[in-house]
Design a protein around this motif. Structure first.
Motif, PDB file in Angstrom:
ATOM      1  N   GLU A   1       0.610  -1.347  -0.421  1.00  0.00           N
ATOM      2  CA  GLU A   1       0.495  -0.250   0.240  1.00  0.00           C
ATOM      3  C   GLU A   1       0.999   0.989   0.289  1.00  0.00           C
ATOM      4  O   GLU A   1       0.586   2.363  -0.753  1.00  0.00           O
ATOM      5  N   ILE A   2       1.781   1.453   1.043  1.00  0.00           N
ATOM      6  CA  ILE A   2       2.988   2.412   0.827  1.00  0.00           C
ATOM      7  C   ILE A   2       3.586   3.086  -0.153  1.00  0.00           C
ATOM      8  O   ILE A   2       3.461   3.710  -0.891  1.00  0.00           O
ATOM      9  N   LYS A   3       3.722   1.604  -0.741  1.00  0.00           N
ATOM     10  CA  LYS A   3       4.574   1.672  -2.420  1.00  0.00           C
ATOM     11  C   LYS A   3       3.855   2.665  -3.228  1.00  0.00           C
ATOM     12  O   LYS A   3       4.366   3.069  -4.303  1.00  0.00           O
ATOM     13  N   TYR A   4       2.290   1.720  -3.308  1.00  0.00           N
ATOM     14  CA  TYR A   4       1.794   2.586  -4.263  1.00  0.00           C
ATOM     15  C   TYR A   4       1.441   3.386  -4.357  1.00  0.00           C
ATOM     16  O   TYR A   4       1.489   4.644  -5.232  1.00  0.00           O
ATOM     17  N   GLN A   5       1.056   3.923  -2.554  1.00  0.00           N
ATOM     18  CA  GLN A   5       1.321   5.562  -2.277  1.00  0.00           C
ATOM     19  C   GLN A   5       2.572   6.281  -2.745  1.00  0.00           C
ATOM     20  O   GLN A   5       2.365   7.772  -3.263  1.00  0.00           O
ATOM     21  N   VAL A   6       3.880   6.061  -2.415  1.00  0.00           N
ATOM     22  CA  VAL A   6       5.101   6.685  -3.456  1.00  0.00           C
ATOM     23  C   VAL A   6       5.356   6.633  -4.717  1.00  0.00           C
ATOM     24  O   VAL A   6       5.102   7.445  -5.378  1.00  0.00           O
ATOM     25  N   ILE A   7       4.582   5.966  -5.488  1.00  0.00           N
ATOM     26  CA  ILE A   7       4.923   5.202  -6.705  1.00  0.00           C
ATOM     27  C   ILE A   7       4.009   6.233  -7.822  1.00  0.00           C
ATOM     28  O   ILE A   7       4.382   7.528  -8.643  1.00  0.00           O
TER      29      ILE A   7
ATOM     30  N   ALA B   1       7.116  12.300  -1.679  1.00  0.00           N
ATOM     31  CA  ALA B   1       7.090  11.089  -1.539  1.00  0.00           C
ATOM     32  C   ALA B   1       7.553  10.214  -0.791  1.00  0.00           C
ATOM     33  O   ALA B   1       7.342   9.563  -0.150  1.00  0.00           O
ATOM     34  N   ILE B   2       8.875  10.680  -0.957  1.00  0.00           N
ATOM     35  CA  ILE B   2      10.455  10.426  -0.031  1.00  0.00           C
ATOM     36  C   ILE B   2      10.158  10.382   1.810  1.00  0.00           C
ATOM     37  O   ILE B   2       9.907   9.785   2.575  1.00  0.00           O
ATOM     38  N   GLY B   3       8.300  11.729   1.693  1.00  0.00           N
ATOM     39  CA  GLY B   3       8.054  11.597   3.200  1.00  0.00           C
ATOM     40  C   GLY B   3       7.349  10.398   2.917  1.00  0.00           C
ATOM     41  O   GLY B   3       7.382   9.556   4.293  1.00  0.00           O
ATOM     42  N   TRP B   4       6.290   9.857   2.435  1.00  0.00           N
ATOM     43  CA  TRP B   4       5.944   8.800   2.600  1.00  0.00           C
ATOM     44  C   TRP B   4       6.412   7.763   2.670  1.00  0.00           C
ATOM     45  O   TRP B   4       6.169   6.567   3.366  1.00  0.00           O
ATOM     46  N   ALA B   5       7.318   7.288   1.987  1.00  0.00           N
ATOM     47  CA  ALA B   5       8.261   6.607   1.862  1.00  0.00           C
ATOM     48  C   ALA B   5       8.636   6.139   2.921  1.00  0.00           C
ATOM     49  O   ALA B   5       9.541   4.547   3.378  1.00  0.00           O
ATOM     50  N   GLN B   6       9.407   7.149   4.128  1.00  0.00           N
ATOM     51  CA  GLN B   6       9.374   6.953   5.692  1.00  0.00           C
ATOM     52  C   GLN B   6       8.891   5.863   6.366  1.00  0.00           C
ATOM     53  O   GLN B   6       8.961   4.619   7.334  1.00  0.00           O
ATOM     54  N   PHE B   7       7.273   5.637   5.760  1.00  0.00           N
ATOM     55  CA  PHE B   7       6.488   4.503   5.824  1.00  0.00           C
ATOM     56  C   PHE B   7       6.875   3.084   6.044  1.00  0.00           C
ATOM     57  O   PHE B   7       6.386   2.051   6.916  1.00  0.00           O
ATOM     58  N   LEU B   8       7.493   3.094   4.592  1.00  0.00           N
ATOM     59  CA  LEU B   8       7.806   1.454   4.776  1.00  0.00           C
ATOM     60  C   LEU B   8       8.367   0.700   5.944  1.00  0.00           C
ATOM     61  O   LEU B   8       9.216  -0.453   6.030  1.00  0.00           O
ATOM     62  N   SER B   9       9.729   1.717   6.426  1.00  0.00           N
ATOM     63  CA  SER B   9      10.317   1.096   7.099  1.00  0.00           C
ATOM     64  C   SER B   9       9.480   0.393   9.117  1.00  0.00           C
ATOM     65  O   SER B   9      10.260  -0.388   9.769  1.00  0.00           O
ATOM     66  N   ILE B  10       8.143   0.915   8.947  1.00  0.00           N
ATOM     67  CA  ILE B  10       7.514   0.488  10.055  1.00  0.00           C
ATOM     68  C   ILE B  10       6.282  -0.910   9.516  1.00  0.00           C
ATOM     69  O   ILE B  10       5.712  -0.667  10.709  1.00  0.00           O
TER      70      ILE B  10
END
Length: 442
Positions: free
Chosen positions: A292-298, A321-330
């Protein structure tokens, strides 16, 4: 004749007779089950006789039997506007509440005296029938109900409220509808409101958001709001509404010349492409929230690439997009069940309604966004729909889905932003984000 052959014939005959016996027993049990319980609801409608409008109350019935999710209905001799789909809308909405039950039964809808039908204002009442049947609950009130039950569980406003209410009050003290500002109408904005009004069910009005999410969102907000001193932004930060604050800061970064980026178009284009490749190749190992987060970043990177001619807008979209990508870590610490099967059911149903004119081959996340745009059309056409109760009902439905299917970062961001936009007076945008929040919560 050989005794062995005779024995084979006798065995074969026995098997055939046993098969017929089992069929008769199954048919008998099915018949008894089918007619052992009958559920009913009163649904108001508007009659148009020679341009003379009036209301009427009709009683609808439902019986169920073990089956495969098939829907059977007694259709009136004259009907318009894909009326035959209303029963499918009701069943699909209830599937969000009873996903493990709904496709193990067949549904038989009927009514005694409907000669003409159109529109979808009966779907809320028909959904109530399915909820009764799947839960085997007894209603505590039998007030008539009107409203367009969308497949995601939101009840959209409908027309003819005045005529329907007049007809209702001839026999009942109240009518249930997605409408406020009338003491004789009990507001119902989601499928959970039906559970509350008709069954006395209570649901949580709060949800414990994961601490990891709060920490990351707070950091994203601090980064994008750097250099901005704005009372509205500070207010939402003080409330802990970090996504709203970050969104307001993004708008300022895009429009204020003070924040024009020190980068060339070619440099930005390369940065976008490099980050896109990194995210596209990021392994989620089956974690749905990660996808889901990958989709939002892309999605944001694609928007940044489309707006390269406006360097400031493109840069800050890339930055978001860089900001949203921070969610990937959690995302490994956040469980979200993959319920794309329910989204596919919604999209298929809307394809029927729109005569297969909707785009095909969309991903699950693209369908969530597309459905939200379609549903927004139905909820934004009434001036007596949005109130504090509307917001609370939709928020409660989000929480219900979180508790049932797991937490969605995207959904919670949009829920928070939608509520705050409405409080700022931006009703339509707020409603749109609330609908998005529901789609991502499922």
């Amino acid at each position: 004749m050989n005794k062995r052959i005779i024995l084979y014939y006798l065995i074969a005959l026995f098997i055939v007779l046993l098969g017929f016996l089992l069929i008769l027993l199954y048919s008998s049990e099915r018949f008894n089950f089918l007619y052992s319980n009958e559920y009913s609801v009163y649904i108001p409608a508007v009659l148009n006789q020679s341009n003379n409008l009036s209301g009427e109350i009709t009683q609808f019935f439902l019986r169920i039997s073990p089956g495969f999710g098939r829907v059977y209905a007694s259709i009136p001799p004259v009907f318009y506007d894909n009326y035959n789909l209303v029963y499918l809308f009701a069943k699909d909405a209830a599937c969000n509440i009873y996903p493990d039950k709904c496709n193990y039964y067949d549904y038989y809808f009927s009514s005694n005296d409907v000669l003409f039908a159109e529109g979808f204002s009966g779907t809320a009442g028909l959904t109530l029938l399915v909820l009764q049947a799947l839960s085997n609950k007894t209603v505590i009130v039998n007030y008539p109900i009107t409203g367009f039950m969308l497949p995601n569980g939101i009840i959209a406003p409908v027309e003819g409220i005045e005529y329907k209410l007049n007809a209702t009050l001839q026999y009942f003290p109240y009518m249930v509808a997605p409408y406020y500002n009338n003491s004789k109408i009990i507001p119902a904005y989601t499928i959970l409101d039906l559970e509350r009004i008709y069954f006395g069910e209570q649901f949580n009005n709060t949800y414990n958001v994961p601490k990891d999410y709060i920490d990351v969102m707070k950091n994203i907000t601090n980064e994008i709001c750097s250099g901005i001193d704005n009372s509205t932004v500070n207010y939402y930060i003080s409330l802990g509404n970090y996504y709203t604050a970050a969104s307001l800061c993004f708008e300022q970064k895009v429009t204020n010349p003070q924040f024009y980026p020190k980068i060339t178009k070619e440099e930005l284009e390369k940065d976008i492409a490099d980050f896109y490749n990194y995210i596209n190749n990021y392994e989620c190992f089956g974690n749905y929230e990660c996808e889901e987060i990958k989709y939002q970043v892309i999605l944001r990177l694609e928007e940044a690439n489309k707006t390269l001619n406006n360097l400031q807008e493109s840069y800050w979209r890339y930055y978001s997009a860089i900001g949203w990508a921070q969610f990937l870590s959690i995302t490994n610490n956040i469980y979200k069940e993959n319920k794309c099967s329910l989204i596919d059911q919604q999209y298929t149903l809307m394809q029927y309604l729109y005569l297969y004119q909707l785009p095909s081959n969309l991903s699950c996340f693209e369908k969530r966004n597309y459905l939200s745009n379609l549903y927004f059309f139905y909820v934004s056409n009434s001036t007596n729909y949005v109130s504090n109760d509307t917001i609370k009902s939709i928020e409660q439905l989000d929480y219900y889905y979180y508790n049932r299917y797991g937490f969605s970062i995207t959904s919670y961001n949009y829920l928070q932003f939608g509520k705050d936009l409405i409080n700022m007076g931006n009703i339509n945008s707020g409603l749109y984000y609330l609908i998005l929040s529901i789609e991502y919560a499922i």
